[in-house]
Design a protein around this motif. Structure first.
Motif, PDB file in Angstrom:
ATOM      1  N   SER A 244       0.830  -1.202   0.000  1.00 34.69           N
ATOM      2  CA  SER A 244       0.000   0.000   0.000  1.00 34.69           C
ATOM      3  C   SER A 244       0.865   1.252   0.000  1.00 34.69           C
ATOM      4  O   SER A 244       2.002   1.256   0.435  1.00 34.69           O
ATOM      5  CB  SER A 244      -0.887   0.013   1.245  1.00 34.69           C
ATOM      6  OG  SER A 244      -0.106   0.179   2.409  1.00 34.69           O
ATOM      7  N   ARG A 245       0.272   2.365  -0.495  1.00 36.99           N
ATOM      8  CA  ARG A 245       1.021   3.614  -0.566  1.00 36.99           C
ATOM      9  C   ARG A 245       1.425   4.113   0.807  1.00 36.99           C
ATOM     10  O   ARG A 245       2.506   4.653   0.980  1.00 36.99           O
ATOM     11  CB  ARG A 245       0.178   4.674  -1.267  1.00 36.99           C
ATOM     12  CG  ARG A 245      -0.099   4.361  -2.717  1.00 36.99           C
ATOM     13  CD  ARG A 245      -0.665   5.583  -3.394  1.00 36.99           C
ATOM     14  NE  ARG A 245      -1.427   5.206  -4.578  1.00 36.99           N
ATOM     15  CZ  ARG A 245      -2.101   6.076  -5.311  1.00 36.99           C
ATOM     16  NH1 ARG A 245      -2.119   7.336  -4.980  1.00 36.99           N
ATOM     17  NH2 ARG A 245      -2.769   5.671  -6.370  1.00 36.99           N
TER      18      ARG A 245
ATOM     19  N   ARG B 213      -2.198   4.681 -11.021  1.00 33.18           N
ATOM     20  CA  ARG B 213      -1.968   3.278 -11.400  1.00 33.18           C
ATOM     21  C   ARG B 213      -0.497   2.903 -11.257  1.00 33.18           C
ATOM     22  O   ARG B 213      -0.167   1.787 -10.829  1.00 33.18           O
ATOM     23  CB  ARG B 213      -2.440   3.028 -12.835  1.00 33.18           C
ATOM     24  CG  ARG B 213      -3.948   3.038 -12.999  1.00 33.18           C
ATOM     25  CD  ARG B 213      -4.374   2.483 -14.348  1.00 33.18           C
ATOM     26  NE  ARG B 213      -3.868   3.269 -15.469  1.00 33.18           N
ATOM     27  CZ  ARG B 213      -4.492   4.327 -15.981  1.00 33.18           C
ATOM     28  NH1 ARG B 213      -5.648   4.740 -15.455  1.00 33.18           N
ATOM     29  NH2 ARG B 213      -3.985   4.971 -17.014  1.00 33.18           N
TER      30      ARG B 213
ATOM     31  N   ASP C 195       0.097   2.288  -7.593  1.00 35.24           N
ATOM     32  CA  ASP C 195      -0.593   1.091  -7.103  1.00 35.24           C
ATOM     33  C   ASP C 195       0.021  -0.195  -7.642  1.00 35.24           C
ATOM     34  O   ASP C 195       0.060  -1.221  -6.957  1.00 35.24           O
ATOM     35  CB  ASP C 195      -2.079   1.148  -7.485  1.00 35.24           C
ATOM     36  CG  ASP C 195      -2.844   2.184  -6.683  1.00 35.24           C
ATOM     37  OD1 ASP C 195      -2.416   2.473  -5.546  1.00 35.24           O
ATOM     38  OD2 ASP C 195      -3.849   2.698  -7.192  1.00 35.24           O
ATOM     39  N   SER C 196       0.477  -0.138  -8.893  1.00 38.95           N
ATOM     40  CA  SER C 196       1.059  -1.329  -9.519  1.00 38.95           C
ATOM     41  C   SER C 196       2.263  -0.907 -10.354  1.00 38.95           C
ATOM     42  O   SER C 196       2.201  -0.844 -11.578  1.00 38.95           O
ATOM     43  CB  SER C 196       0.008  -2.017 -10.406  1.00 38.95           C
ATOM     44  OG  SER C 196       0.519  -3.217 -10.939  1.00 38.95           O
TER      45      SER C 196
END
Length: 316
Positions: free
Chosen positions: A6-7, A156, A159-160
């Motif tokens: 997670s960020r 995005r 996140d990935s």
């Protein structure tokens, strides 16, 4: 912890042994967050907001350019192009602000008896429509589907992230050499500027050197949290010295543009039947300041390139 986590987890404390990818992603995440905050500030026309948003955009793009061994260069090509677009829109608005302030300040610095005619009013009249049009361009950009797509693409990526094999390496091993490459890039550009003929060619080369120094500064900023106390202090010092080079060359660029603009406004004043003497003085002032800024940048570079302060770029 995986770099795909997670960020919020990306904001934890780092060590030399932390995965390099986590360190770079944390820096990207922090500046993406600033972008969101500054969006509202720019819309509300808060002082300095355009400048700060421009810096956040530059840091994001610069980091993606500097750490291609950590985050895939090919898979961020489109995002880098979109960040360049947004930075350009913000940059045009900011440059108009800076130029207007530069010329107004130049007049205020003159003895009163040398300010002939409605010079301040002439400068204000010149920049008013430019400020309005660039302000509109910024708001139009922030309201555009292109900007929303950029923000989504940035989300995005965080996140990935499209990580390269080097992302799993220890930060203390993988990141300093990447900063070293940005330093050597700056050195090459400065040498190129030194060999360029005086005039526009050299001015352009010095502007390119400024951008390279800025990239080196941001790369060091991104790396510093993971390098420990001793090497981290060296990284902070390096970033500070690169900032001095960047600032001197930025002031040179401002003076070069101001010189041309002072002449342009002076011609407009003359054609309107006004006394253009003060604009000739502004032109001369900008010329001398440009020369002085080059000397200052060269001095700053000599300080930044001292051998003992650069050892950390090869190893941590």
């Amino acid at each position: 912890m995986s770099v795909h986590g997670s960020r919020s987890a990306l904001r934890r404390r780092f060590t030399r042994h932390s995965p390099a990818g986590e360190v770079v992603l944390a820096y990207l995440d922090a500046n993406a967050a600033k972008l969101g905050v500054l969006d509202l500030a720019v819309r509300r026309d808060k002082p300095g907001a355009v400048h700060q948003m421009r810096i956040a955009v530059r840091r994001l793009r610069s980091t993606l350019q500097s750490f291609t061994g950590i985050i895939s260069k090919a898979e961020t090509e489109h995002l880098r192009a979109e960040l360049k677009w947004l930075g350009g829109v913000l940059g045009t608005a900011r440059d108009i602000e800076v130029l207007a302030d530069y010329l107004h300040a130049g007049l205020k610095a003159m003895p009163t008896e040398l300010v002939l005619g409605p010079a301040q009013a002439r400068i204000t009249a010149h920049f008013a429509p430019l400020e309005a049009s660039t302000r509109k361009a910024v708001i139009d950009a922030l309201d555009s589907e292109r900007y929303r797509a950029l923000r989504a693409e940035l989300g995005r990526l965080l996140d990935s992230p499209p990580l390269s094999p080097g992302a799993a390496e220890p930060a203390g091993k993988a990141l300093p050499p990447a900063v070293g490459r940005t330093y050597r890039r700056t050195r090459r550009r400065l040498r190129r500027a030194g060999h360029a003929p005086a005039g526009q060619a050299r001015d352009v080369a010095l502007h390119e050197t400024r951008k390279a120094a800025k990239r080196a500064r941001y790369a060091a900023e991104a790396t510093e949290p993971a390098l420990g106390k001793k090497t981290g202090r060296k990284a902070r010092g390096f970033a500070k010295r690169m900032k001095h080079v960047q600032s001197a060359l930025g002031a040179h660029q401002d003076a070069v543009i101001a010189r041309t603009t002072a002449r342009e406004i002076g011609v407009q004043a003359h054609l309107a039947g006004e006394n253009a003497f003060s604009f000739g003085l502004l032109h001369e002032r900008a010329h001398h300041q440009a020369v002085a800024c080059v000397d200052e940048a060269q001095h700053a570079w000599r300080r930044a390139s001292r051998g003992k302060s650069l050892g950390w770029l090869r190893k941590s």
